[in-house]
Design a protein around this motif. Structure first.
Motif, PDB file in Angstrom:
ATOM      1  N   THR A 152      33.591 119.508  36.653  1.00  0.00           N
ATOM      2  CA  THR A 152      34.526 120.577  36.982  1.00  0.00           C
ATOM      3  C   THR A 152      35.176 120.294  38.327  1.00  0.00           C
ATOM      4  O   THR A 152      34.477 120.036  39.303  1.00  0.00           O
ATOM      5  N   PRO A 153      36.500 120.337  38.392  1.00  0.00           N
ATOM      6  CA  PRO A 153      37.158 120.146  39.692  1.00  0.00           C
ATOM      7  C   PRO A 153      36.648 121.191  40.695  1.00  0.00           C
ATOM      8  O   PRO A 153      36.483 122.363  40.346  1.00  0.00           O
ATOM      9  N   SER A 154      36.398 120.758  41.916  1.00  0.00           N
ATOM     10  CA  SER A 154      35.821 121.665  42.918  1.00  0.00           C
ATOM     11  C   SER A 154      36.683 122.897  43.164  1.00  0.00           C
ATOM     12  O   SER A 154      36.160 123.972  43.436  1.00  0.00           O
ATOM     13  N   GLU A 155      37.994 122.753  43.020  1.00  0.00           N
ATOM     14  CA  GLU A 155      38.877 123.903  43.263  1.00  0.00           C
ATOM     15  C   GLU A 155      38.767 124.968  42.158  1.00  0.00           C
ATOM     16  O   GLU A 155      39.303 126.068  42.304  1.00  0.00           O
ATOM     17  N   TRP A 156      38.072 124.676  41.080  1.00  0.00           N
ATOM     18  CA  TRP A 156      37.850 125.652  40.008  1.00  0.00           C
ATOM     19  C   TRP A 156      36.503 126.365  40.172  1.00  0.00           C
ATOM     20  O   TRP A 156      36.209 127.301  39.440  1.00  0.00           O
ATOM     21  N   MET A 157      35.698 125.930  41.105  1.00  0.00           N
ATOM     22  CA  MET A 157      34.350 126.481  41.286  1.00  0.00           C
ATOM     23  C   MET A 157      34.388 127.707  42.199  1.00  0.00           C
ATOM     24  O   MET A 157      33.750 127.748  43.250  1.00  0.00           O
ATOM     25  N   TYR A 158      35.146 128.705  41.759  1.00  0.00           N
ATOM     26  CA  TYR A 158      35.316 129.928  42.528  1.00  0.00           C
ATOM     27  C   TYR A 158      35.297 131.143  41.603  1.00  0.00           C
ATOM     28  O   TYR A 158      35.633 131.016  40.416  1.00  0.00           O
ATOM     29  N   PRO A 159      34.951 132.293  42.161  1.00  0.00           N
ATOM     30  CA  PRO A 159      35.005 133.519  41.355  1.00  0.00           C
ATOM     31  C   PRO A 159      36.380 133.711  40.722  1.00  0.00           C
ATOM     32  O   PRO A 159      37.404 133.320  41.271  1.00  0.00           O
ATOM     33  N   LYS A 160      36.349 134.305  39.542  1.00  0.00           N
ATOM     34  CA  LYS A 160      37.507 134.640  38.698  1.00  0.00           C
ATOM     35  C   LYS A 160      37.963 133.486  37.815  1.00  0.00           C
ATOM     36  O   LYS A 160      38.783 133.701  36.919  1.00  0.00           O
ATOM     37  N   HIS A 161      37.462 132.250  38.029  1.00  0.00           N
ATOM     38  CA  HIS A 161      37.838 131.176  37.108  1.00  0.00           C
ATOM     39  C   HIS A 161      37.168 131.439  35.768  1.00  0.00           C
ATOM     40  O   HIS A 161      35.981 131.769  35.697  1.00  0.00           O
ATOM     41  N   GLU A 162      37.950 131.325  34.722  1.00  0.00           N
ATOM     42  CA  GLU A 162      37.450 131.606  33.385  1.00  0.00           C
ATOM     43  C   GLU A 162      36.537 130.491  32.891  1.00  0.00           C
ATOM     44  O   GLU A 162      36.643 129.342  33.349  1.00  0.00           O
ATOM     45  N   ILE A 163      35.655 130.860  31.977  1.00  0.00           N
ATOM     46  CA  ILE A 163      34.701 129.897  31.415  1.00  0.00           C
ATOM     47  C   ILE A 163      34.583 130.121  29.913  1.00  0.00           C
ATOM     48  O   ILE A 163      34.936 131.178  29.392  1.00  0.00           O
ATOM     49  N   THR A 164      34.072 129.107  29.242  1.00  0.00           N
ATOM     50  CA  THR A 164      33.560 129.249  27.885  1.00  0.00           C
ATOM     51  C   THR A 164      32.142 128.703  27.925  1.00  0.00           C
ATOM     52  O   THR A 164      31.829 127.828  28.746  1.00  0.00           O
ATOM     53  N   ALA A 165      31.290 129.217  27.061  1.00  0.00           N
ATOM     54  CA  ALA A 165      29.902 128.761  27.033  1.00  0.00           C
ATOM     55  C   ALA A 165      29.253 129.184  25.714  1.00  0.00           C
ATOM     56  O   ALA A 165      29.853 129.923  24.923  1.00  0.00           O
ATOM     57  N   ILE A 166      28.037 128.725  25.524  1.00  0.00           N
ATOM     58  CA  ILE A 166      27.237 129.066  24.349  1.00  0.00           C
ATOM     59  C   ILE A 166      25.981 129.781  24.830  1.00  0.00           C
ATOM     60  O   ILE A 166      25.336 129.344  25.794  1.00  0.00           O
ATOM     61  N   VAL A 167      25.614 130.866  24.144  1.00  0.00           N
ATOM     62  CA  VAL A 167      24.386 131.584  24.477  1.00  0.00           C
ATOM     63  C   VAL A 167      23.192 130.704  24.141  1.00  0.00           C
ATOM     64  O   VAL A 167      23.042 130.237  23.013  1.00  0.00           O
ATOM     65  N   LYS A 168      22.351 130.470  25.162  1.00  0.00           N
ATOM     66  CA  LYS A 168      21.164 129.619  25.001  1.00  0.00           C
ATOM     67  C   LYS A 168      19.882 130.453  24.899  1.00  0.00           C
ATOM     68  O   LYS A 168      18.904 130.054  24.289  1.00  0.00           O
ATOM     69  N   GLY A 169      19.885 131.618  25.541  1.00  0.00           N
ATOM     70  CA  GLY A 169      18.687 132.445  25.561  1.00  0.00           C
ATOM     71  C   GLY A 169      18.908 133.647  26.456  1.00  0.00           C
ATOM     72  O   GLY A 169      20.054 134.020  26.750  1.00  0.00           O
TER      73      GLY A 169
END
Length: 172
Positions: A133-150
């Protein structure tokens, strides 16, 4: 872990902390004078995710050392109010579900994610997605997608895997 209690001054309630050997807070809860709670696991309207941002020096005289049992009793009493909602979150977000959301905060446990579906809190491990992930995206409000693991039952968080941070930012 160490457990502390503090009553800073009249009108500020009673503060409870779970800290590691370096004084880093992992969980924090305040019982306000009116009996309401503010806790680190859930976003508060005024205080966001309330967690000490700097190390806590447990040798300071205003902290009282307490037992893990005392802390857990306070924490458990607080969580009980959300048990029905937590069960619903796990029902609508079973393991394997793809979710979307945005970065809320960075905690010692990982990155807290606001999950759009059911207004849930997710926990992502930055070590697993940070390098790609580009460091400039590692901030609050940046959107994400993910998979529920647990699920993290202790904090009532949804554990996420295969997290991808997007360039887009959430705008409320």
């Amino acid at each position: 872990m160490k457990y502390l209690k503090d009553c800073p001054e009249p009108g500020m309630g009673t503060w409870y902390f779970e800290i590691d050997s370096d004084g880093v807070a992992y969980r924090q809860i305040v019982i306000q004078d009116d009996g309401t709670y503010i806790a680190s696991n859930r976003k508060h309207e005024q205080y966001h995710f309330l967690l000490a941002e700097k190390s806590i020096d447990d040798t300071e005289p205003y902290y009282t050392k307490i037992t893990k049992e005392e802390f857990e009793e306070v924490w458990s009493n607080y969580l009980q109010a959300f048990n029905k909602e937590w069960h619903q979150v796990k029902t609508v977000l079973p393991v394997g579900t793809k979710v979307e959301g945005y970065i809320e905060a960075f905690f010692p446990q990982g990155t807290l994610i606001h999950i759009f579906q059911h207004d849930a809190v997710g926990l992502a491990d930055a070590r697993l997605y940070g390098e790609k992930t580009p460091s400039e995206w590692m901030y609050p409000k940046h959107e994400i997608t993910a998979i529920v693991k647990g699920y993290d039952e202790l904090n009532q968080w949804v554990i996420l895997d295969q997290t991808q941070v997007l360039k887009t930012q959430y705008v409320d």
